[in-house]
Design an enzyme around this catalytic site. Structure first.
Site, PDB file in Angstrom:
ATOM      1  N   SER A 123      45.761  23.785  42.675  1.00 14.82           N
ATOM      2  CA  SER A 123      44.647  24.738  42.588  1.00 14.82           C
ATOM      3  C   SER A 123      43.274  24.077  42.555  1.00 14.82           C
ATOM      4  O   SER A 123      42.267  24.741  42.799  1.00 14.82           O
ATOM      5  CB  SER A 123      44.807  25.625  41.359  1.00 14.82           C
ATOM      6  OG  SER A 123      44.611  24.880  40.174  1.00 14.82           O
TER       7      SER A 123
ATOM      8  N   LYS B 277      40.578  24.206  35.534  1.00 13.71           N
ATOM      9  CA  LYS B 277      39.733  24.971  36.459  1.00 13.71           C
ATOM     10  C   LYS B 277      38.280  24.544  36.272  1.00 13.71           C
ATOM     11  O   LYS B 277      37.930  23.834  35.333  1.00 13.71           O
ATOM     12  CB  LYS B 277      39.840  26.479  36.206  1.00 13.71           C
ATOM     13  CG  LYS B 277      41.261  27.043  36.186  1.00 13.71           C
ATOM     14  CD  LYS B 277      41.949  26.999  37.534  1.00 13.71           C
ATOM     15  CE  LYS B 277      43.361  27.582  37.448  1.00 13.71           C
ATOM     16  NZ  LYS B 277      44.125  27.364  38.698  1.00 13.71           N
TER      17      LYS B 277
END
Length: 249
Positions: free
Chosen positions: A60, A133
């Protein structure tokens, strides 16, 4: 022969006896044990309060972070050092972001070694229970996507994001549009691999609506430590978010 000469000769003779050599060996081993225990204690304190290691469990954050990269995380963030726009953060699952995972059994020796390495911060067996993230929205920020150019904006300021990986021919930085205002003590986070990241956008059905509580943040990722070929400091791109704070006022 003087008394001092006899004494020195006797001491040299004693130093070569088996008992003397055994005593020297024991003292040496004792010093090694003390050094080892001090090193373990220092490593534990560093891991607990300053920095620790994590590995990247997914794709990701590509191409900033590649799956199975090792990163060093500064745990002084956010308690001592505030989180800023663009920071890459490691955080505990706020609830419902990660699928349930069966406990993996290990041979006792492997489990013991893994526990010790985790204790001193050289291993991160709980990496699969955390997420990595990039921080896009801080408390109070108005985050919107996408404008006519396919850009995301924060507090009305369009972002030109050089770290984002998009599919070939795609210019829109998010497949899906959204319009959110970040609550107090929370973050809006997104992966750099925008079309392959289950981030805040895709967890709006969870109890916290996709926002990450500040208290869930373990720390800020500061460097890729392994493999050596990937070694790099992790930038938070302050130029990308220039003017965002003024827009919030």
């Amino acid at each position: 022969m003087t008394e001092d000469t006899r004494t020195a000769r006797d001491e040299r003779a004693d130093s070569g006896t088996p008992s003397s050599r055994r005593r020297s060996t024991l003292l040496f081993l004792r010093d090694l044990v003390v050094i080892f225990l001090v090193a373990v204690l220092v490593s534990f304190l560093i891991k607990t309060f300053l920095i620790r290691s994590f590995f990247i469990p997914s794709q990701s954050m590509e191409m900033t972070l590649v799956q199975d990269d090792r990163i060093i995380v500064n745990q002084l963030t956010p308690e001592v050092m505030p989180i800023e726009h663009g920071d890459v953060v490691v955080f505990k699952d706020p609830g419902g972001w990660l699928p349930a995972r069966a406990e993996e059994s290990q041979p006792p020796l492997v489990a013991a070694v893994d526990w010790f390495l985790a204790f001193v911060g050289l291993s991160a067996p709980d990496s699969n229970d955390h997420l990595v993230k990039r921080v896009i929205g801080l408390p109070g920020d108005h985050v919107v996507c996408c404008n006519a150019l396919g850009q995301m904006s924060v507090n009305g300021v369009p972002l030109d994001e050089p770290y984002v990986a998009l599919p070939p021919g795609e210019s829109k930085v998010s497949r899906d549009d959204f319009d959110v205002t970040v609550p107090d003590d929370s973050l809006w986070v997104m992966g750099d691999n925008r079309y392959n990241s289950k981030d805040s956008r895709y967890n709006t059905e969870t109890p916290l609506k996709g926002f990450v509580p500040m208290e869930n943040v373990v720390g800020r990722a500061v460097v890729v430590s392994w493999p050596v070929s990937h070694w790099t400091w992790l930038d938070n791109y302050p130029q990308v978010f220039a003017g965002v704070d003024e827009g919030a006022e």
